[in-house]
Design an enzyme around this catalytic site. Sequence first.
Site, PDB file in Angstrom:
ATOM      1  CB  ALA A   9       0.140  71.612  -7.035  1.00  0.00           C
ATOM      2  N   GLY A  11       1.396  77.155  -5.949  1.00  0.00           N
ATOM      3  CA  GLY A  11       1.229  78.545  -6.394  1.00  0.00           C
ATOM      4  C   GLY A  11      -0.219  79.009  -6.335  1.00  0.00           C
ATOM      5  NE  ARG A  15       0.405  85.871 -14.855  1.00  0.00           N
ATOM      6  CZ  ARG A  15       1.164  85.297 -15.784  1.00  0.00           C
ATOM      7  NH1 ARG A  15       0.991  85.587 -17.052  1.00  0.00           N
ATOM      8  NH2 ARG A  15       2.083  84.428 -15.431  1.00  0.00           N
ATOM      9  CD  GLN A  75       6.453  76.023  -1.475  1.00  0.00           C
ATOM     10  OE1 GLN A  75       5.580  75.993  -2.342  1.00  0.00           O
ATOM     11  NE2 GLN A  75       7.676  76.462  -1.706  1.00  0.00           N
ATOM     12  CD  GLU A 154      14.085  81.440 -13.733  1.00  0.00           C
ATOM     13  OE1 GLU A 154      12.946  81.843 -13.971  1.00  0.00           O
ATOM     14  OE2 GLU A 154      14.491  80.325 -14.131  1.00  0.00           O
ATOM     15  CB  ALA A 362     -45.430  62.832 -27.243  1.00  0.00           C
TER      16      ALA A 362
END
Length: 450
Positions: A9, A11, A15, A75, A154, A362
């Site tokens: 997770a 990234g 886009r 990371q 790839e 009401a």
Amino acid sequence: MSTALVILAAGKGTRMKSDLPKVLHPIAHAPMLVHAMRAGAVLEPERTVIVAGHGAEAVRAAALAEDEGATVVLQEEQLGTAHAVDQARAALEGFAGDVVVLYGDTPFLQPDTLERMLAARKTHDLVILGFEAADPARYGRLVMQGDSLERIVEFKDATETERAIRFCNSGLLACNAETLFGLIAAVGNDNASGEYYLTDVVEIARKQGLAVTAVACDEAQTLGVNSRADLAAADAIFQERARAELLDLGVTLMAPDTVYLAADTVIGRDTVIEPNVVFGPGVTVESGATIRAFSHLEGCHVSQGAVVGPYARLRPGAELAENARIGNFVEIKNAEIGEGAKVNHLTYIGDASIGANSNIGAGTITCNYDGVMKHRTTIGANVFIGSNTMLVAPVTLGDGAMTATGTVVTRDVEPDALAVARTKQENKPDRARKLFDMLRAKKARKQKDT
Ligand code: UD1
Ligand code: MG
């Protein structure tokens, strides 16, 4: 065999064109990452490791909110999927079972797919999840030889013949922890992107004589979210599944396609949901209730036999007891509505409690906010609130009390008392006719002048 989940997770999700990390974009009000964690949770993992990068702090918070036992590792630089999995190495120290790698942006994995991957693991060292792509586009291609997966190429590095393969890599895999980290250590970055590809573990494993295979699932399960359009499509898939599950559980959806559900919506059997109802997060509806058309519910609880709407809004903290009635253009926030109580028309009830069988006329408003602080309104059982009553909180009305229409209640009302606070009516004979005459004459003069 014990399993550990590694969920990638880190990234950025360029886009998505967003400041929010991609995996935190919600599908049905739950972050994509949480959907992925729930998909993996069916394996009852011994450890769960989330590899975060972009927006790591926010990702950590979301992951721990879902599973406080999860480990979130960082990371720092996104050097590729193999490098990402490698960040989980320390967190999986001493873990001897199987590692299942999932993607945080692939929210729709089904339990039986994961189970089939683990079943295939019994006869193979490494199992990859593949799918027949309708449009193989830029996915990695799975080069099979019979039952054996030889390598993954790839798109960027593939030959024309390899690009013609439709069996594609989902990116998910299962492998013994020690074997996997051994393979990853041998992965280099000599390829078109200069990245450490997780996919390279296949070829390395084959060279070492390990058995590698691919299990197939349908493409919808491996759907990755890369853009807002993908996000919308993913939400639509979620909705379709969630509605089908409710129908299956015995809930009536009169027009299923128009009901929007949240990932955590719970609805009991024999409840009827009319068209165009929206469920925000945190809603529980017990059995035999009715949610009528065009209602919006969020963070609330609706008990058995209660009726909500049409055009009602239940906000967080709305607690409806059995057989309560909430009618059209009524908003309830942070309030308990007692058994059989009725709030049927054009009313705001906030920071309040209403006892059993009370009737709210009401146009009643709880004036709960003085511009600085919120205050509570407490209404007992069997109370009758006349139409257009303003309840200026903090205020308490005892059991069996009544308010006259148009009353502004600023003081507590004892049980069984009637509160009246409005100016007395005066009728002025003939005055209406005189006023009409005067106004009509004025209008006639004006028309003559122009
Ligand atoms: C990857 C696969 C490809 C597969 C496709 C399926 C590789 C090399 N390629 O390609 O074969 O068909 O997924 O969607 O694995 N991530 C990190 N850190 C990184 C890089 C990626 O955490 O350094 C995460 C991303 O956030 C994402 C996932 O790993 O959740 C996949 O990365 P992505 O860049 O989308 O890989 P693809 O190029 O799509
Ligand atoms: Mg991708």
